[in-house]
Design an enzyme around this catalytic site. Structure first.
Site, PDB file in Angstrom:
ATOM      1  N   LEU A  98       0.825  -1.216   0.000  1.00 24.35           N
ATOM      2  CA  LEU A  98       0.000   0.000   0.000  1.00 24.35           C
ATOM      3  C   LEU A  98       0.855   1.261   0.000  1.00 24.35           C
ATOM      4  O   LEU A  98       1.951   1.298   0.550  1.00 24.35           O
ATOM      5  CB  LEU A  98      -0.970   0.004   1.183  1.00 24.35           C
ATOM      6  CG  LEU A  98      -0.474   0.100   2.619  1.00 24.35           C
ATOM      7  CD1 LEU A  98      -0.116   1.520   3.011  1.00 24.35           C
ATOM      8  CD2 LEU A  98      -1.572  -0.414   3.535  1.00 24.35           C
ATOM      9  N   LYS A 149       8.855  -7.856  -1.784  1.00 30.36           N
ATOM     10  CA  LYS A 149       8.560  -6.562  -1.167  1.00 30.36           C
ATOM     11  C   LYS A 149       9.752  -5.615  -1.221  1.00 30.36           C
ATOM     12  O   LYS A 149       9.643  -4.477  -1.687  1.00 30.36           O
ATOM     13  CB  LYS A 149       8.133  -6.791   0.286  1.00 30.36           C
ATOM     14  CG  LYS A 149       8.036  -5.560   1.112  1.00 30.36           C
ATOM     15  CD  LYS A 149       6.885  -4.686   0.686  1.00 30.36           C
ATOM     16  CE  LYS A 149       7.034  -3.282   1.230  1.00 30.36           C
ATOM     17  NZ  LYS A 149       5.799  -2.542   1.245  1.00 30.36           N
ATOM     18  N   ASN A 201      10.340  -2.067  -3.664  1.00 28.49           N
ATOM     19  CA  ASN A 201      10.696  -0.728  -3.178  1.00 28.49           C
ATOM     20  C   ASN A 201      12.071  -0.294  -3.695  1.00 28.49           C
ATOM     21  O   ASN A 201      12.288   0.883  -3.987  1.00 28.49           O
ATOM     22  CB  ASN A 201      10.644  -0.679  -1.647  1.00 28.49           C
ATOM     23  CG  ASN A 201       9.221  -0.426  -1.150  1.00 28.49           C
ATOM     24  OD1 ASN A 201       8.295  -0.287  -1.945  1.00 28.49           O
ATOM     25  ND2 ASN A 201       9.036  -0.384   0.156  1.00 28.49           N
ATOM     26  N   PHE A 227       6.642   7.447 -11.633  1.00 33.11           N
ATOM     27  CA  PHE A 227       7.833   7.421 -10.779  1.00 33.11           C
ATOM     28  C   PHE A 227       9.079   7.935 -11.496  1.00 33.11           C
ATOM     29  O   PHE A 227      10.197   7.534 -11.210  1.00 33.11           O
ATOM     30  CB  PHE A 227       8.067   6.022 -10.183  1.00 33.11           C
ATOM     31  CG  PHE A 227       7.413   5.905  -8.822  1.00 33.11           C
ATOM     32  CD1 PHE A 227       6.039   5.941  -8.706  1.00 33.11           C
ATOM     33  CD2 PHE A 227       8.162   5.827  -7.668  1.00 33.11           C
ATOM     34  CE1 PHE A 227       5.421   5.899  -7.466  1.00 33.11           C
ATOM     35  CE2 PHE A 227       7.557   5.784  -6.412  1.00 33.11           C
ATOM     36  CZ  PHE A 227       6.191   5.826  -6.315  1.00 33.11           C
ATOM     37  N   CYS A 266       9.348   4.272   4.262  1.00 37.68           N
ATOM     38  CA  CYS A 266       9.574   2.985   3.586  1.00 37.68           C
ATOM     39  C   CYS A 266      10.804   2.982   2.674  1.00 37.68           C
ATOM     40  O   CYS A 266      11.785   2.298   2.964  1.00 37.68           O
ATOM     41  CB  CYS A 266       8.340   2.593   2.789  1.00 37.68           C
ATOM     42  SG  CYS A 266       6.888   2.467   3.829  1.00 37.68           S
TER      43      CYS A 266
HETATM   44  C1  UGA Z   1       6.041   3.100  -0.943  1.00 33.81           C
HETATM   45  C2  UGA Z   1       5.672   2.180  -2.123  1.00 33.81           C
HETATM   46  O1  UGA Z   1       5.262   2.989  -3.235  1.00 33.81           O
HETATM   47  C3  UGA Z   1       4.531   1.237  -1.731  1.00 33.81           C
HETATM   48  O2  UGA Z   1       4.251   0.349  -2.798  1.00 33.81           O
HETATM   49  C4  UGA Z   1       4.983   0.438  -0.499  1.00 33.81           C
HETATM   50  O3  UGA Z   1       3.948  -0.439  -0.057  1.00 33.81           O
HETATM   51  C5  UGA Z   1       5.317   1.393   0.621  1.00 33.81           C
HETATM   52  O4  UGA Z   1       6.371   2.280   0.191  1.00 33.81           O
HETATM   53  C6  UGA Z   1       5.754   0.588   1.797  1.00 33.81           C
HETATM   54  O5  UGA Z   1       6.797  -0.071   1.709  1.00 33.81           O
HETATM   55  O6  UGA Z   1       5.011   0.507   2.777  1.00 33.81           O
HETATM   56  P1  UGA Z   1       4.960   5.315   0.089  1.00 33.81           P
HETATM   57  O7  UGA Z   1       6.125   5.338   1.029  1.00 33.81           O
HETATM   58  O8  UGA Z   1       3.585   5.558   0.608  1.00 33.81           O
HETATM   59  O9  UGA Z   1       4.892   3.897  -0.669  1.00 33.81           O
HETATM   60  O10 UGA Z   1       5.252   6.447  -0.970  1.00 33.81           O
HETATM   61  P2  UGA Z   1       5.488   6.554  -2.544  1.00 33.81           P
HETATM   62  O11 UGA Z   1       4.254   7.004  -3.197  1.00 33.81           O
HETATM   63  O12 UGA Z   1       6.164   5.364  -3.075  1.00 33.81           O
HETATM   64  O13 UGA Z   1       6.521   7.765  -2.568  1.00 33.81           O
HETATM   65  C7  UGA Z   1       7.810   7.627  -1.973  1.00 33.81           C
HETATM   66  C8  UGA Z   1       8.605   8.886  -2.142  1.00 33.81           C
HETATM   67  O14 UGA Z   1       9.051   9.019  -3.484  1.00 33.81           O
HETATM   68  C9  UGA Z   1       7.875  10.182  -1.811  1.00 33.81           C
HETATM   69  O15 UGA Z   1       8.737  11.028  -1.073  1.00 33.81           O
HETATM   70  C10 UGA Z   1       7.596  10.772  -3.174  1.00 33.81           C
HETATM   71  O16 UGA Z   1       7.468  12.161  -3.153  1.00 33.81           O
HETATM   72  C11 UGA Z   1       8.816  10.331  -3.951  1.00 33.81           C
HETATM   73  N1  UGA Z   1       8.635  10.285  -5.414  1.00 33.81           N
HETATM   74  C12 UGA Z   1       7.709   9.455  -5.956  1.00 33.81           C
HETATM   75  C13 UGA Z   1       9.452  11.067  -6.224  1.00 33.81           C
HETATM   76  O17 UGA Z   1      10.315  11.816  -5.751  1.00 33.81           O
HETATM   77  N2  UGA Z   1       9.281  10.989  -7.589  1.00 33.81           N
HETATM   78  C14 UGA Z   1       8.369  10.184  -8.161  1.00 33.81           C
HETATM   79  O18 UGA Z   1       8.289  10.172  -9.407  1.00 33.81           O
HETATM   80  C15 UGA Z   1       7.555   9.404  -7.334  1.00 33.81           C
END
Ligand code: UGA
Length: 435
Positions: free
Chosen positions: A148, A206, A210, A251, A262
């Protein structure tokens, strides 16, 4: 089915609520009394769209209860373990103390035929070790990682893009698979792909997912670094390579880098575990992924310092966004909060605003000046920084902001604004990896 969920943090609270909404009878257990009391009142202990409503509905149906008393989990057919696995205070590896204490607490109440389902993110090899520990109770273990995303947690739990079951290889796999299928019936009936595998593969799915996401973000941020010395535009580059379906545009947003509870700790724990296993070189690139990521925070801080000719002391900066991403109040390893703190440490006067994360940010960085609105944050500012791409900031009109601030310099650390619109309104616009 009667279920228990051990650990009611982000993962556990959402999982317990989502499972109750599917008609299961769920008890959520956590050692944190304040969290349990909030959840029992139908209030989410963190910002997650839709969770309050779903909690109240499930609670009113009598299908969902929360307690600090693990004996209430006795009699559940399935116990989900959803506790956190933060980075160890003394190194890069995962701190498994909450997983270990959850299993220790479960041991006295487990009975023959019970199923323990691990959802926490753990280093490969953990499930095998835990299965040994519970073997004498007659209970069995399945590893069922969770994917999630914060901000989409309910949707991702109820309608996941895949289910992964890591099952024991000693004969009970079929029974365990059918129990999990029963729990996730609507998702199974909707045709959600399901991968049934061994423990090690499930654990690795998992962390490697990530690691891949983190690598994708650092890849595009590395291209931003190249763009910065060549005059190229990384946002156009991302669009252009993203049209290739093998690469994909998601992404690939360059900016301030990734944060949260995470990705950063998971790639470090993965590297640490690989080193323990003697295959550190296989994921050595994750060290570089981490380094690229942390350089972006430094880069944003430099852009701000440059705007003050290298002397940010006593200068006023508005930092818009503190959460690690929009639609979240989570500031764990948040690049936005990190930059705000760096500026403060360099002597700048930081006026910080976030639509949801001020309370969590205040606990980590109490010395910042917290504003209650964009207008309040920018009023005194000489430089405005957009550090988290909340919709409220993406939709700001430069003309309106011009009326409330003396600043005409905006640093778009998320590349989420329209440079032309800001420049046309007389602003000095600076993005990340774009001219
Ligand atoms: C992430 C994974 O996307 C989930 O699939 C996973 O379940 C979760 O970790 C976990 O291990 O529990 P999350 O931490 O909620 O989810 O956030 P993301 O949406 O993945 O974003 C992570 C970071 O990357 C954020 O700081 C976001 O701003 C950054 N990001 C994302 C970017 O800098 N560029 C992008 O293009 C996308």
């Amino acid at each position: 089915m009667k279920l228990s969920v051990i650990g009611c943090g982000y993962l556990g609270a959402v999982h317990a609520t989502a499972m109750a909404s599917l008609g299961h009878e769920v008890v959520g257990i956590d050692v944190d009394e304040e969290r349990i009391s909030l959840l029992s009142d139908g209030k989410a202990p963190f910002f997650e769209p839709g969770l309050d409503d779903l909690l109240t509905q499930a609670r009113d149906l009598g299908a969902l209860t929360f307690s600090t008393d693990i004996s209430l989990a006795q009699g559940a057919a399935v116990h989900f373990v959803a506790v956190g696995t933060p980075q160890r205070p003394d190194g890069d590896g995962a701190d498994l103390r909450f997983v270990d204490s959850a299993i220790a607490a479960l041991l006295p109440i487990l009975g023959l035929g019970d199923l323990v389902v691990g959802k926490s993110t753990v280093p490969v090899g953990t499930a095998g070790r835990l299965a040994e520990q519970i073997r004498s109770t007659g209970a069995r273990l399945v590893w069922n990682p969770e994917f999630l995303r914060e901000g989409f947690a309910i949707e991702d739990t109820l309608r996941p893009d895949r289910l992964v079951y890591g099952v024991t290889q000693n004969g009970s796999a079929e029974r365990d698979v059918s129990i999990l299928d029963e729990i996730y019936r609507p998702a199974i009936d909707a045709g959600t792909p399901r991968v049934v595998t061994d423990y090690a593969t499930a654990e690795l799915v998992k962390v490697s997912a990530n690691a891949f996401l983190a690598t994708k973000i650092s890849f595009i941020n590395a291209m931003a670094e190249i763009a910065e010395v060549t005059g190229a535009d990384v946002t156009q580059l991302a669009d252009a390579i993203g049209f290739d379906a093998r690469i994909g545009r998601r992404f690939l947003n360059a900016g301030i880098g990734f944060g949260g509870g995470c990705l950063p700790k998971d790639i470090r724990a993965f590297s640490a575990r690989a080193e323990e296993l003697g295959v550190g070189q296989s994921v050595r690139f994750l060290r570089e992924v981490d380094a690229i990521n942390l350089r972006r925070r430094q880069r944003v801080a430099e852009l701000i310092a440059d705007a003050f000719d290298g002397e940010p002391q006593d200068r006023h900066v508005a930092v818009l966004g503190l959460a690690f991403k929009p639609d979240s109040d989570d500031t764990r390893d948040s690049p936005a909060l990190d930059v705000a703190q760096r500026l403060h440490d360099a002597g700048a006067v930081v006026h910080a605003y976030d639509p949801a994360a001020i309370d969590t940010a205040r606990r980590i960085a109490p010395d910042l000046h917290f504003a209650e609105s964009v207008d309040n944050a920018v009023r005194e500012a000489e430089v405005v920084v957009v550090a988290t791409e909340w919709r409220e900031f993406r939709e700001m009109l430069p003309e309106s902001i011009s009326q409330v601030t003396r600043s005409r310099t905006i640093i778009d650390a998320r590349n989420c604004l329209d440079p032309q619109a800001w420049r046309a309104a007389g602003w000095d616009y600076r993005g990340m990896g774009r001219p």
